[in-house]
Design a protein around this motif. Structure first.
Motif, mmCIF file in Angstrom:
data_model
loop_
_atom_site.group_PDB
_atom_site.id
_atom_site.type_symbol
_atom_site.label_atom_id
_atom_site.label_comp_id
_atom_site.label_asym_id
_atom_site.label_seq_id
_atom_site.Cartn_x
_atom_site.Cartn_y
_atom_site.Cartn_z
ATOM 1 N N PHE A 1 -10.102 6.486 4.678
ATOM 2 C CA PHE A 1 -10.652 5.140 4.715
ATOM 3 C C PHE A 1 -9.559 4.202 5.191
ATOM 4 O O PHE A 1 -8.533 4.070 4.530
ATOM 5 C CB PHE A 1 -11.114 4.701 3.319
ATOM 6 N N ARG B 1 -2.930 -4.058 5.531
ATOM 7 C CA ARG B 1 -3.951 -3.013 5.629
ATOM 8 C C ARG B 1 -3.360 -1.719 5.115
ATOM 9 O O ARG B 1 -2.150 -1.564 5.018
ATOM 10 C CB ARG B 1 -4.525 -2.877 7.037
ATOM 11 N N LEU C 1 -16.157 -1.959 0.016
ATOM 12 C CA LEU C 1 -14.884 -2.244 -0.640
ATOM 13 C C LEU C 1 -14.419 -1.050 -1.457
ATOM 14 O O LEU C 1 -15.240 -0.357 -2.076
ATOM 15 C CB LEU C 1 -15.010 -3.449 -1.573
ATOM 16 N N CYS D 1 -8.485 0.433 5.727
ATOM 17 C CA CYS D 1 -8.931 -0.807 5.094
ATOM 18 C C CYS D 1 -8.017 -1.974 5.413
ATOM 19 O O CYS D 1 -6.817 -1.809 5.589
ATOM 20 C CB CYS D 1 -8.933 -0.648 3.570
ATOM 21 N N ARG D 2 -8.620 -3.157 5.413
ATOM 22 C CA ARG D 2 -7.885 -4.410 5.445
ATOM 23 C C ARG D 2 -7.753 -4.847 3.997
ATOM 24 O O ARG D 2 -8.723 -4.809 3.235
ATOM 25 C CB ARG D 2 -8.682 -5.450 6.243
ATOM 26 N N THR D 3 -6.558 -5.238 3.572
ATOM 27 C CA THR D 3 -6.378 -5.714 2.206
ATOM 28 C C THR D 3 -7.153 -7.009 2.046
ATOM 29 O O THR D 3 -6.841 -8.008 2.691
ATOM 30 C CB THR D 3 -4.881 -5.939 1.882
ATOM 31 N N GLY E 1 -9.588 -3.339 -0.927
ATOM 32 C CA GLY E 1 -9.601 -3.309 0.528
ATOM 33 C C GLY E 1 -11.000 -3.241 1.089
ATOM 34 O O GLY E 1 -11.883 -2.599 0.497
ATOM 35 N N GLU E 2 -11.206 -3.909 2.221
ATOM 36 C CA GLU E 2 -12.475 -3.814 2.932
ATOM 37 C C GLU E 2 -12.375 -2.669 3.930
ATOM 38 O O GLU E 2 -11.472 -2.645 4.772
ATOM 39 C CB GLU E 2 -12.810 -5.111 3.646
ATOM 40 N N VAL E 3 -13.282 -1.717 3.820
ATOM 41 C CA VAL E 3 -13.263 -0.533 4.675
ATOM 42 C C VAL E 3 -13.644 -0.938 6.092
ATOM 43 O O VAL E 3 -14.718 -1.489 6.330
ATOM 44 C CB VAL E 3 -14.217 0.556 4.144
ATOM 45 N N GLU E 4 -12.734 -0.670 7.038
ATOM 46 C CA GLU E 4 -12.975 -0.955 8.457
ATOM 47 C C GLU E 4 -13.437 0.284 9.215
ATOM 48 O O GLU E 4 -14.162 0.196 10.195
ATOM 49 C CB GLU E 4 -11.704 -1.500 9.105
ATOM 50 N N SER F 1 -14.577 3.551 -5.264
ATOM 51 C CA SER F 1 -15.408 2.660 -4.468
ATOM 52 C C SER F 1 -15.815 1.485 -5.347
ATOM 53 O O SER F 1 -15.964 1.616 -6.558
ATOM 54 C CB SER F 1 -16.640 3.400 -3.946
#
Length: 164
Positions: free
Chosen positions: A111, A64, A44, A113-115, A129-132, A37
């Protein structure tokens, strides 16, 4: 180089499989122990992939990914996704996350994520990556230490503590 790798191996880690959906319906997956994390706000995560990995171009293009944190009884999945194969997903039970990202059944946490960005990390690529979306379940983790899989030891509770 080998002795440095062995020294790094003294740090016990969890094991995860990172997956991605590719344009045209393909899927990519790779075993990693370089997952962490980074931030809660925004949420992120970070993982690393060898530049020489056959799946590196696929992960760079996907946009992603999903991190599937493996349970103690999923060593077979770790080995499968760590070994080159024309179809690592053959016979593996999966679901689909946002954007069609493959999700492995039975994982302790997942998780999607979007890169957000990638960085140069020497002989590796660093993916942030941003966790969606995320989900978790209870269970024991798959642990890797000193070049092998290990059992996660839970101390037995032999005493009940009361106020002093």
């Amino acid at each position: 180089m080998r002795s440095l790798r062995e020294a790094f191996g003294q740090y016990a880690t969890g094991v995860a499989v990172v997956t991605a959906a590719l344009p045209g319906g393909g899927r990519a997956g790779v075993t990693v122990n370089s997952f962490t994390s980074v931030s809660l706000d925004p949420p992120l995560v970070l993982w690393c992939l060898s530049r020489r990995a056959p799946s590196a171009p696929a992960f760079l293009a996907a946009g992603r990914f999903a991190v599937n944190v493996l349970a103690a009884d999923q060593e077979h999945l770790s080995r499968r996704f760590a070994t080159p194969s024309p179809d690592k997903f053959a016979g593996v039970e999966t679901g689909r996350g946002p954007g069609g990202v493959p999700l492995l059944a039975g994982a302790l946490a997942r998780f999607t994520c979007r890169t957000a960005t990638t960085y140069d990390g020497g002989d590796h690529l660093i993916f942030v990556g941003e966790v969606e979306h995320f989900e978790r379940s209870d269970g024991e983790p798959l642990v890797f230490h000193s070049g092998g899989y290990r059992a996660f030891a839970t101390p037995e509770r032999t005493a009940t503590w009361a106020g002093v």
